[in-house]
Design an enzyme around this catalytic site. Structure first.
Site, PDB file in Angstrom:
ATOM      1  N   LEU A   1       0.811  -1.216   0.000  1.00  0.00           N
ATOM      2  CA  LEU A   1       0.000   0.000   0.000  1.00  0.00           C
ATOM      3  C   LEU A   1       0.844   1.266   0.000  1.00  0.00           C
ATOM      4  O   LEU A   1       0.390   2.319  -0.423  1.00  0.00           O
ATOM      5  CB  LEU A   1      -0.933   0.016   1.214  1.00  0.00           C
ATOM      6  CG  LEU A   1      -2.011  -1.064   1.259  1.00  0.00           C
ATOM      7  CD1 LEU A   1      -2.806  -0.967   2.551  1.00  0.00           C
ATOM      8  CD2 LEU A   1      -2.927  -0.957   0.058  1.00  0.00           C
ATOM      9  N   GLY A   2       2.055   1.164   0.507  1.00  0.00           N
ATOM     10  CA  GLY A   2       2.885   2.360   0.543  1.00  0.00           C
ATOM     11  C   GLY A   2       4.222   2.081   1.191  1.00  0.00           C
ATOM     12  O   GLY A   2       4.449   1.026   1.772  1.00  0.00           O
ATOM     13  N   THR A   3       5.105   3.048   1.066  1.00  0.00           N
ATOM     14  CA  THR A   3       6.443   2.935   1.625  1.00  0.00           C
ATOM     15  C   THR A   3       6.765   4.183   2.415  1.00  0.00           C
ATOM     16  O   THR A   3       6.563   5.299   1.924  1.00  0.00           O
ATOM     17  CB  THR A   3       7.484   2.758   0.501  1.00  0.00           C
ATOM     18  OG1 THR A   3       7.116   1.648  -0.306  1.00  0.00           O
ATOM     19  CG2 THR A   3       8.864   2.523   1.087  1.00  0.00           C
TER      20      THR A   3
ATOM     21  N   ALA B   1       9.592   6.030   5.532  1.00  0.00           N
ATOM     22  CA  ALA B   1      11.023   6.280   5.670  1.00  0.00           C
ATOM     23  C   ALA B   1      11.782   5.000   6.000  1.00  0.00           C
ATOM     24  O   ALA B   1      12.859   4.758   5.484  1.00  0.00           O
ATOM     25  CB  ALA B   1      11.262   7.328   6.751  1.00  0.00           C
ATOM     26  N   PHE B   2      11.220   4.166   6.879  1.00  0.00           N
ATOM     27  CA  PHE B   2      11.882   2.902   7.195  1.00  0.00           C
ATOM     28  C   PHE B   2      10.851   1.800   7.391  1.00  0.00           C
ATOM     29  O   PHE B   2      10.995   0.919   8.231  1.00  0.00           O
ATOM     30  CB  PHE B   2      12.785   3.027   8.433  1.00  0.00           C
ATOM     31  CG  PHE B   2      12.139   3.694   9.630  1.00  0.00           C
ATOM     32  CD1 PHE B   2      11.477   2.939  10.585  1.00  0.00           C
ATOM     33  CD2 PHE B   2      12.203   5.075   9.789  1.00  0.00           C
ATOM     34  CE1 PHE B   2      10.896   3.538  11.686  1.00  0.00           C
ATOM     35  CE2 PHE B   2      11.624   5.683  10.895  1.00  0.00           C
ATOM     36  CZ  PHE B   2      10.968   4.916  11.847  1.00  0.00           C
ATOM     37  N   SER B   3       9.797   1.839   6.592  1.00  0.00           N
ATOM     38  CA  SER B   3       8.768   0.807   6.699  1.00  0.00           C
ATOM     39  C   SER B   3       8.067   0.611   5.370  1.00  0.00           C
ATOM     40  O   SER B   3       8.158   1.442   4.467  1.00  0.00           O
ATOM     41  CB  SER B   3       7.733   1.189   7.758  1.00  0.00           C
ATOM     42  OG  SER B   3       6.970   2.296   7.328  1.00  0.00           O
TER      43      SER B   3
ATOM     44  N   LYS C   1       2.111  -2.549   9.145  1.00  0.00           N
ATOM     45  CA  LYS C   1       3.320  -1.745   8.998  1.00  0.00           C
ATOM     46  C   LYS C   1       4.510  -2.649   9.293  1.00  0.00           C
ATOM     47  O   LYS C   1       4.662  -3.140  10.410  1.00  0.00           O
ATOM     48  CB  LYS C   1       3.293  -0.558   9.943  1.00  0.00           C
ATOM     49  CG  LYS C   1       4.593   0.231   9.908  1.00  0.00           C
ATOM     50  CD  LYS C   1       4.564   1.623  10.502  1.00  0.00           C
ATOM     51  CE  LYS C   1       3.865   1.821  11.770  1.00  0.00           C
ATOM     52  NZ  LYS C   1       3.983   3.192  12.293  1.00  0.00           N
TER      53      LYS C   1
ATOM     54  N   ASP D   1      -0.396  16.929  15.137  1.00  0.00           N
ATOM     55  CA  ASP D   1      -0.322  17.004  13.675  1.00  0.00           C
ATOM     56  C   ASP D   1      -1.690  16.775  13.045  1.00  0.00           C
ATOM     57  O   ASP D   1      -1.815  16.048  12.059  1.00  0.00           O
ATOM     58  CB  ASP D   1       0.692  15.990  13.142  1.00  0.00           C
ATOM     59  CG  ASP D   1       1.120  16.288  11.701  1.00  0.00           C
ATOM     60  OD1 ASP D   1       1.011  17.463  11.282  1.00  0.00           O
ATOM     61  OD2 ASP D   1       1.556  15.357  11.005  1.00  0.00           O
TER      62      ASP D   1
END
Length: 370
Positions: A26-28, A30-32, A49, A141
């Site tokens: 589904l996505g990438t 920074a470190f996962s 994740k 955030d």
């Protein structure tokens, strides 16, 4: 080392794929990497994740903080952490799958959208953030991109995601780290002053503003000038975009976007405002004006940050309708890749908690008159 987090210890698994059937990437982050997966025992779809432990070296504190926060949270409008596994050199966070798409996308797709719709959305956000604040958690955030729809249903609830910058308040300590997303961050954060839960209330005010007109209250290509506007809390209810918006809605926003955090509404106070608790939100259709401004000011730049959220939602529709055929069109990785932009967060389908990004730090270019 990871491990000293509150809540239950994570489980050990010889091979995580014995428990979950990995479907799509589904996505990438920074470190996962984020995977759409199915629990083999229950057939429940989840977002996993996958974090390489060696990539966490030097970042353990941030990860432990996020896990500790997620362990404490159980609210119907907040994306849940279901489980944690350790397998080989990886840590796997099993997250609730949120498949309804992003807030802006849904508004643009609608043919009818009113103040009352915006009021109902903000009510859900306020209720969830009040819950966080009661637990001593500051999100730090809050922004529209972190508000996702739970499902594709027309009346789907909204979900808050991305707790990568959240912080648990310790008795006697103060928050002072400048973090958040420019445009949504409170004046006291930019002024590098100690701050509190009130920063989240400011961000909710900014979100409410955008939901009613489609553009942000503060904008400038130059970060320093943008920060100057925010520091002074200089914003307007511009004509003609606000001509059809109620005075009650504007009053609600003014109380949340109050420069002085001591005078700013808390979530509890905001929940009691007539625009939320009463009947002052108008039923006039403002879809055309708001959606046009969203497309002009947000959508394109947002969609370019990651892969097309529409493709993910379409994929989820296929899964829900049972038309997705296992094994068809598989690649050497995890099935049908949806090709996220390298380093970009997953969008639309997966909860953003699953996409570990570098901490969203504010630009170092701050205005001189602090």
């Amino acid at each position: 080392m990871l491990g000293a987090v509150e809540g239950p210890r994570w489980k050990q698994a010889e091979d995580i794929r014995d428990i979950y059937d990995f479907r799509d990437v589904l996505g990438t982050g920074a470190f996962s990497e984020v995977i759409l997966a199915e629990d083999k025992r229950t057939q429940k779809l989840v977002a996993i994740k996958c974090i390489a432990k060696e990539a966490l070296e030097g970042k353990e504190g941030s990860m432990e903080n996020e896990i500790a926060v997620l362990h404490k949270i159980k609210h119907p409008n907040i994306v849940a952490l279901d489980d944690i596994y350790e397998s080989g050199g990886h840590l796997y966070l099993i997250m609730q799958l949120v498949s309804g798409g992003e807030l802006f996308d849904r508004i643009v797709e609608k043919g009818f959208y009113t103040e009352r719709d915006a009021s109902r959305l903000i009510f859900q956000v306020l209720d969830a953030v009040k819950y966080l604040h009661d637990l001593g958690i500051v999100h730090r955030d809050l922004k529209p991109e972190n508000l996702l729809y739970y499902s594709l249903d027309e009346d789907s609830k909204i979900m808050i995601s991305d707790f990568g910058l959240s912080k648990m308040e310790d008795p006697g300590s103060v928050l002072s780290t400048a973090c958040g997303t420019p445009g949504y961050v409170a004046p006291e954060v930019l002024a590098q002053k100690p701050y509190s839960k009130a920063v989240d209330c400011w961000s909710i005010g900014v979100i409410a503003y955008i939901l009613l007109c489609g553009y942000p209250p503060f904008y400038d290509e130059n970060d320093a000038k943008l920060f100057e506007q925010i520091l002074k809390a200089e914003y307007e209810f511009d004509s003609p975009y606000w001509d059809d918006i109620s005075d009650s809605a504007k009053d609600f926003i003014r109380h949340l976007m109050e420069k002085d955090p001591e005078k700013r509404f808390t979530c509890e106070q905001a929940l009691q405002h007539p625009w939320i608790a009463g009947d002052t939100a108008l039923d006039k259709n403002i879809h055309q004006s708001v959606s046009e401004q969203i497309k002009k000011n947000f959508a394109k730049s947002k969609w370019k940050q990651a892969f097309n959220a529409t493709a993910v939602v379409r994929h989820m529709r296929k899964l829900q309708l049972g038309t997705s055929q296992e094994g068809q069109g598989q690649t050497a990785s995890h099935g049908e890749l949806l090709t996220p932009v390298a380093g970009g967060p997953a969008a639309g389908c997966c909860c953003r908690d699953c996409c570990v990004e570098p901490g969203t730090e504010l630009s170092p270019t701050l205005p001189h008159q602090l």
